[in-house]
Design an enzyme around this catalytic site. Structure first.
Site, PDB file in Angstrom:
ATOM      1  N   THR A   1       0.827  -1.222   0.000  1.00  0.00           N
ATOM      2  CA  THR A   1       0.000   0.000   0.000  1.00  0.00           C
ATOM      3  C   THR A   1       0.859   1.269   0.000  1.00  0.00           C
ATOM      4  O   THR A   1       0.679   2.161  -0.828  1.00  0.00           O
ATOM      5  CB  THR A   1      -0.916  -0.012   1.247  1.00  0.00           C
ATOM      6  N   ILE A   2       1.787   1.367   0.915  1.00  0.00           N
ATOM      7  CA  ILE A   2       2.611   2.569   1.021  1.00  0.00           C
ATOM      8  C   ILE A   2       3.758   2.523   0.007  1.00  0.00           C
ATOM      9  O   ILE A   2       4.036   3.499  -0.700  1.00  0.00           O
ATOM     10  CB  ILE A   2       3.170   2.728   2.460  1.00  0.00           C
TER      11      ILE A   2
ATOM     12  N   GLY B   1       4.510   2.118  11.440  1.00  0.00           N
ATOM     13  CA  GLY B   1       4.298   0.871  12.178  1.00  0.00           C
ATOM     14  C   GLY B   1       5.504   0.445  12.985  1.00  0.00           C
ATOM     15  O   GLY B   1       5.412  -0.450  13.825  1.00  0.00           O
TER      16      GLY B   1
ATOM     17  N   CYS C   1      -0.070   7.664   9.434  1.00  0.00           N
ATOM     18  CA  CYS C   1      -1.034   8.530   8.750  1.00  0.00           C
ATOM     19  C   CYS C   1      -1.735   9.475   9.725  1.00  0.00           C
ATOM     20  O   CYS C   1      -1.858  10.676   9.469  1.00  0.00           O
ATOM     21  CB  CYS C   1      -2.063   7.681   8.007  1.00  0.00           C
TER      22      CYS C   1
ATOM     23  N   HIS D   1      -1.778   7.307  19.611  1.00  0.00           N
ATOM     24  CA  HIS D   1      -1.542   8.462  18.738  1.00  0.00           C
ATOM     25  C   HIS D   1      -0.983   9.667  19.489  1.00  0.00           C
ATOM     26  O   HIS D   1      -0.123  10.377  18.973  1.00  0.00           O
ATOM     27  CB  HIS D   1      -2.844   8.833  18.011  1.00  0.00           C
TER      28      HIS D   1
ATOM     29  N   HIS E   1      -9.794   7.875   7.707  1.00  0.00           N
ATOM     30  CA  HIS E   1     -10.006   8.124   9.132  1.00  0.00           C
ATOM     31  C   HIS E   1     -10.711   9.485   9.267  1.00  0.00           C
ATOM     32  O   HIS E   1     -10.567  10.353   8.398  1.00  0.00           O
ATOM     33  CB  HIS E   1      -8.688   8.276   9.884  1.00  0.00           C
TER      34      HIS E   1
ATOM     35  N   GLN F   1      -5.620   7.433   4.828  1.00  0.00           N
ATOM     36  CA  GLN F   1      -4.540   6.680   5.480  1.00  0.00           C
ATOM     37  C   GLN F   1      -3.511   6.137   4.511  1.00  0.00           C
ATOM     38  O   GLN F   1      -2.335   5.979   4.856  1.00  0.00           O
ATOM     39  CB  GLN F   1      -5.143   5.531   6.321  1.00  0.00           C
TER      40      GLN F   1
END
Ligand code: NAD
Length: 342
Positions: A11-12, A110, A140, A194, A220, A301
């Protein structure tokens, strides 16, 4: 030209690879993958040299008829910098490989903050990544909060931030994630991770965060309350935030009432993968009650960290200062939604 490697093409990683390719001062040396899936096909189609991230899995590429340029170590050796976009925890395992080749590395949100020399957000602390060997581009959500806090802190001072994050359960491709039909306080105890993560960027900001997970994949949403040291009126805050290229103040007349319409808007504007690199703040939600600022913002995200990865490359290698890098990244990608009329 800065030679960039991307290890982990999901994804990233695939978005960062495309963003690097779009930069006038960067060249993508190649990408490393573990499996010959559709993303491997896309990498080949785009002309990205493909490297095997795990030696034992290389035969899978041969069986699928996909050419592999070599092992990931060769890719890392050739690069000036590697962007590690592997799943959480794998970046930490890869660190010794990057050190062995003396190649500085960027990691994603992560990974743990203590893995790296600096956690990074371009708008908030660009200079802290300069000459660092290991830098983490924060998650994100932390990216979205840092971009918002930086101008508010500079203009008015932040006494206390309270943020409730309504988090998408998974990305569109994460079919195994949930909840499917539920609303989960996540975590049920305070704070969510967060707030402490924002403190890796702003060590002195007083912030509490709470998280909920909902059955959504698109974006989000943050419900934000920030107590300011000065008390501007709401129009002044709107004007201040509108000056930031990576903050998009959704005009009320666009009739965008949620993440679904935001993604539709991004598709209509021809954004690759319907990506939205900017924080999306509902303009009319920006309110001041006494010294409290309130607003709602949506965060895509899968893509808001992409410009930050590009900036972190220049920051680590010292090839541009913050303003130059952010402007170059934004221009090359097309960050900032332009109104078609005024
Ligand atoms: P992903 O699962 O979509 O992609 C990771 C890719 O790495 C996959 O293609 C996987 O096959 C590959 N991979 C697995 N093991 C590998 C190894 N040993 N070497 C090389 N590649 C390997 O994950 P993602 O969503 O892109 O997340 C990557 C990182 O970015 C994580 O730290 C995550 O927390 C962070 N992040 C994710 C999002 C998001 O919403 N997806 C947002 C911001 C940050």
């Amino acid at each position: 030209m800065i030679q960039v490697a991307v290890n982990g093409y999901g994804t990233i990683g695939k978005r960062v690879a495309d963003a690097v390719t779009a930069q006038p001062d960067m060249e993508l040396v190649g990408v490393a993958k573990t499996s010959p899936n559709h993303e491997a096909e896309t990498a080949v189609e785009r002309g990205y040299p493909l490297y095997a991230a795990v030696a034992d899995r290389r035969p899978l590429f041969d069986e699928a008829g996909i050419d592999v340029a070599g092992p990931v170590e060769t890719l890392v050796e050739q690069a000036d910098i590697v962007v590690d976009a592997t799943p959480s925890g794998i970046g930490a395992e890869n660190k010794s490989m990057y050190d062995a080749h003396d190649t500085p590395a960027l990691y994603q949100g992560g990974e743990a903050a203590d893995l790296v020399d600096a956690s990074f957000n371009a708008r908030a602390n660009y200079a802290e990544a300069e000459a660092a060997d290991h830098v983490r581009v924060v998650s994100c959500n932390t990216t979205g909060l840092s971009r918002l806090l930086a101008p508010l802190q500079e203009a008015y001072g932040v006494k206390k931030a309270r943020v409730t994050l309504v988090r998408r359960g998974g990305d569109p491709g994460q079919t195994g994630r949930g909840p499917i039909d539920d609303i989960l306080p996540d975590p049920v105890t305070l704070p969510s991770h967060h707030g402490p993560d924002v403190n890796t960027i702003f060590p002195d900001v007083n912030i509490d965060t709470l998280g909920l997970k909902v059955p959504a994949t698109l974006m989000h949403t943050h419900s934000v309350n920030i107590q300011l040291q000065e008390t501007p009126d709401a129009d002044a805050v709107r004007d201040r935030l509108a000056d930031e290229d990576r903050l998009f103040l959704i005009p009320p007349e666009y009739d965008i009432d949620g993440a679904g319409k935001l993604k539709e808007f991004a598709m209509d504007r021809g954004r690759p993968r319907a990506d939205i690199w900017e924080n999306c703040i509902w303009r009319e939600s920006i309110s001041i009650e006494d010294d409290d600022l309130y607003l709602f913002q949506a965060i895509h995200q899968e893509s808001d960290v992409v410009p930050e990865n590009v900036d972190a490359i220049r920051a680590v290698l010292g090839t541009a200062d913050r303003a130059e890098s952010m402007a170059r990244t934004d221009e090359a990608l097309g960050v900032g939604f332009q109104r078609t009329h005024d």
